[in-house]
Design a protein around this motif. Structure first.
Motif, mmCIF file in Angstrom:
data_model
loop_
_atom_site.group_PDB
_atom_site.id
_atom_site.type_symbol
_atom_site.label_atom_id
_atom_site.label_comp_id
_atom_site.label_asym_id
_atom_site.label_seq_id
_atom_site.Cartn_x
_atom_site.Cartn_y
_atom_site.Cartn_z
ATOM 1 N N LEU A 74 0.825 -1.201 0.000
ATOM 2 C CA LEU A 74 0.000 0.000 0.000
ATOM 3 C C LEU A 74 0.864 1.257 0.000
ATOM 4 N N GLU A 75 2.092 1.147 0.534
ATOM 5 C CA GLU A 75 2.992 2.291 0.468
ATOM 6 C C GLU A 75 3.238 2.693 -0.983
ATOM 7 N N GLU A 76 3.523 1.704 -1.829
ATOM 8 C CA GLU A 76 3.764 1.996 -3.241
ATOM 9 C C GLU A 76 2.503 2.527 -3.908
ATOM 10 N N ARG A 77 1.356 1.981 -3.563
ATOM 11 C CA ARG A 77 0.102 2.462 -4.148
ATOM 12 C C ARG A 77 -0.174 3.911 -3.736
ATOM 13 N N LEU A 78 0.110 4.239 -2.494
ATOM 14 C CA LEU A 78 -0.085 5.610 -2.024
ATOM 15 C C LEU A 78 0.858 6.571 -2.746
ATOM 16 N N ARG A 79 2.109 6.173 -2.903
ATOM 17 C CA ARG A 79 3.065 7.028 -3.635
ATOM 18 C C ARG A 79 2.653 7.179 -5.089
ATOM 19 N N GLN A 80 2.184 6.083 -5.686
ATOM 20 C CA GLN A 80 1.754 6.131 -7.084
ATOM 21 C C GLN A 80 0.631 7.143 -7.277
ATOM 22 N N ALA A 81 -0.269 7.239 -6.274
ATOM 23 C CA ALA A 81 -1.381 8.187 -6.363
ATOM 24 C C ALA A 81 -0.920 9.626 -6.166
ATOM 25 N N GLY A 82 0.249 9.818 -5.535
ATOM 26 C CA GLY A 82 0.767 11.163 -5.313
ATOM 27 C C GLY A 82 0.958 11.546 -3.859
ATOM 28 N N PHE A 83 0.635 10.645 -2.927
ATOM 29 C CA PHE A 83 0.769 10.956 -1.507
ATOM 30 C C PHE A 83 2.245 11.034 -1.100
ATOM 31 N N VAL B 236 4.127 4.574 8.740
ATOM 32 C CA VAL B 236 3.539 3.241 8.887
ATOM 33 C C VAL B 236 3.765 2.751 10.315
ATOM 34 N N GLU B 237 2.710 2.217 10.926
ATOM 35 C CA GLU B 237 2.799 1.656 12.271
ATOM 36 C C GLU B 237 2.057 0.330 12.324
ATOM 37 N N ASN B 238 2.371 -0.458 13.347
ATOM 38 C CA ASN B 238 1.639 -1.696 13.627
ATOM 39 C C ASN B 238 1.205 -1.700 15.087
ATOM 40 N N HIS B 239 -0.023 -2.134 15.319
ATOM 41 C CA HIS B 239 -0.537 -2.310 16.675
ATOM 42 C C HIS B 239 -1.369 -3.589 16.707
ATOM 43 N N PHE B 240 -1.003 -4.507 17.601
ATOM 44 C CA PHE B 240 -1.672 -5.807 17.726
ATOM 45 C C PHE B 240 -1.668 -6.498 16.368
ATOM 46 N N VAL B 241 -2.811 -6.738 15.744
ATOM 47 C CA VAL B 241 -2.844 -7.419 14.448
ATOM 48 C C VAL B 241 -3.307 -6.462 13.344
ATOM 49 N N SER B 242 -3.116 -5.170 13.562
ATOM 50 C CA SER B 242 -3.518 -4.192 12.556
ATOM 51 C C SER B 242 -2.327 -3.340 12.129
ATOM 52 N N LYS B 243 -2.482 -2.719 10.955
ATOM 53 C CA LYS B 243 -1.434 -1.894 10.362
ATOM 54 C C LYS B 243 -2.042 -0.550 9.984
ATOM 55 N N TYR B 244 -1.217 0.503 10.058
ATOM 56 C CA TYR B 244 -1.713 1.856 9.862
ATOM 57 C C TYR B 244 -0.796 2.618 8.903
ATOM 58 N N TRP B 245 -1.432 3.324 7.993
ATOM 59 C CA TRP B 245 -0.724 4.206 7.070
ATOM 60 C C TRP B 245 -1.243 5.630 7.268
ATOM 61 N N THR B 246 -0.352 6.583 7.407
ATOM 62 C CA THR B 246 -0.725 7.989 7.394
ATOM 63 C C THR B 246 -0.008 8.639 6.218
ATOM 64 N N ALA B 247 -0.733 9.386 5.403
ATOM 65 C CA ALA B 247 -0.144 9.986 4.207
ATOM 66 C C ALA B 247 -0.779 11.352 3.976
ATOM 67 N N TYR B 248 -0.055 12.217 3.244
ATOM 68 C CA TYR B 248 -0.499 13.584 3.022
ATOM 69 C C TYR B 248 -0.505 13.918 1.536
ATOM 70 N N LYS B 249 -1.438 14.782 1.167
ATOM 71 C CA LYS B 249 -1.451 15.313 -0.194
ATOM 72 C C LYS B 249 -0.534 16.529 -0.227
ATOM 73 N N PRO B 250 0.379 16.600 -1.189
ATOM 74 C CA PRO B 250 1.323 17.726 -1.220
ATOM 75 C C PRO B 250 0.608 19.066 -1.337
ATOM 76 N N VAL B 251 1.198 20.055 -0.724
ATOM 77 C CA VAL B 251 0.717 21.424 -0.878
ATOM 78 C C VAL B 251 1.255 21.966 -2.203
ATOM 79 N N VAL B 252 0.361 22.442 -3.038
ATOM 80 C CA VAL B 252 0.774 22.902 -4.378
ATOM 81 C C VAL B 252 1.543 24.204 -4.242
#
Length: 363
Positions: free
Chosen positions: A333-342, A347-363
């Motif tokens: 999903l990291e690559e997919r997020l970068r491909q979209a432009g994020f 990236v973090e992990n907690h228990f059996v879940s994974k988390y992505w935080t991403a930002y849209k660039p400021v133009v």
């Protein structure tokens, strides 16, 4: 517009902590009792299902317990640090749980029947299945009518809490800190003008938590299921003054203008999408997010995150009907997020879940 008062104002910290620990233990006990009943009945009626998975080794079980305790500690600390009020730690739909638990047990008969007949796309004849993508018309988790009936919507939160040993809400709450932090970029705006969308909002549990954390922002939710949106409307309408802005739509084509939202969330969606749909949803998230806006995703751990849990991840799609899960566990999903432009991916992990935080660039 919070549903309950902030307990921090009235109850000493140590008492709140003890209450939280007891609350979590009660959910675990509830799930353990159900599992014992379910396993015995399943092994008696459909014994071939028991052969599909091996019991966890003591070592893996112990590691899971350590990670669960770590998740609960993080949950507690976020409340103490003011990310969200302590009242959210205790916001559990117990009345729904006890009301619908008998239906959950009765539904097991239908699940066993589908297991024996290997029917994974079976729906009641009264359910209109037109207009949905083929990948969505599944009995995910073997549940009756997939996501397309009111019964499914009523049982869902109870099923998920049992599945995650009482940790589902604690895992959902891990998106609140990055969302709140990301929205600081728009602190100059009146809070009522800040717009947050929960993609695939389901029964509204995540939206309810966001409301408790951000009492003045404008909340939006989308989902493919009209039944789950009805449930979300019920859940959110319990909050005084809340007017849910919910919309039935496919997240691959969101009906919003470009740059409309300041924050986006998505919880437990991507493992139930085929690869092309994952990318399409991420692309749409990028489009509707304002420059500088934040996207916070929660989903299952993946193969590269926790090699010790690889066997457990392999078992999961066998025990529960999850046709896209295996591919998800190796997808980037990291690559997919970068491909979209994020940008600025975290990236973090907690228990059996994974988390992505991403930002849209400021133009």
């Amino acid at each position: 517009m919070q549903s309950t008062p902030n307990l921090d104002q009235f109850i000493p910290e140590e008492l709140t902590r003890i209450a939280y620990q007891g609350f979590q233990e009660s959910k675990k006990a509830f799930g353990f009792l159900h599992k014992q009943i379910s396993d015995r009945l399943t092994n008696t009626i459909v014994p071939e299902q028991a052969t599909k998975s091996k019991p966890l080794s003591p070592e893996v079980f112990e590691k899971l317990q350590v990670r669960l305790k770590s998740l609960e500690e993080k949950d507690w600390q976020d409340a103490q640090n003011g990310v969200y009020p302590s009242s959210l730690l205790f916001d559990n739909p117990w009345s729904d749980f006890f009301r619908y638990y008998p239906e959950l047990c009765l539904d097991m008969v239908k699940i066993w029947d589908r297991l024996q007949k290997k029917e994974f796309q079976k729906f009641d004849n009264a359910i209109d299945r037109t207009g949905y993508p083929d990948y969505y018309l599944q009995n995910f988790h073997y549940q009756t009518d997939g996501y397309l009936s009111d019964m499914s919507a009523n049982l869902y939160d109870l099923q998920v809490e049992i599945l995650f040993n009482g940790a589902a809400d604690a895992m959902r709450r891990r998106i609140l800190a990055p969302l709140k932090q990301g929205l600081q970029a728009f602190a100059s705006l009146p809070p009522q003008q800040i717009k947050v969308l929960d993609i695939a909002c389901g029964t509204g549990r995540t939206l309810r938590m966001i409301r408790g954390t951000l009492p003045q922002v404008a909340l939006f939710g989308t989902d493919l299921s009209p039944a789950y949106l009805r449930k979300a409307n019920q859940v959110l309408s319990e909050i005084p003054g809340e007017l849910p802005q919910l919309l039935q739509t496919n997240a691959e084509s969101l009906p919003y203008q470009d740059n409309y939202f300041h924050g986006l969330t998505s919880v437990f969606l991507f493992h139930e999408l085929p690869a092309s749909a994952r990318q399409a949803v991420i692309n749409e998230a990028f489009r509707v997010l304002q420059p500088g806006g934040v996207l916070a995703i929660c989903d299952s751990i993946q193969a590269t995150d926790s090699p010790d849990f690889q066997e457990m991840m392999n078992n999961f799609p066998s025990i529960f009907h999850e046709p896209y899960y295996r591919h998800y566990t190796t997808d980037s999903l990291e690559e997919r997020l970068r491909q979209a432009g994020f940008i600025n991916l975290q990236v973090e992990n907690h228990f059996v879940s994974k988390y992505w935080t991403a930002y849209k660039p400021v133009v």
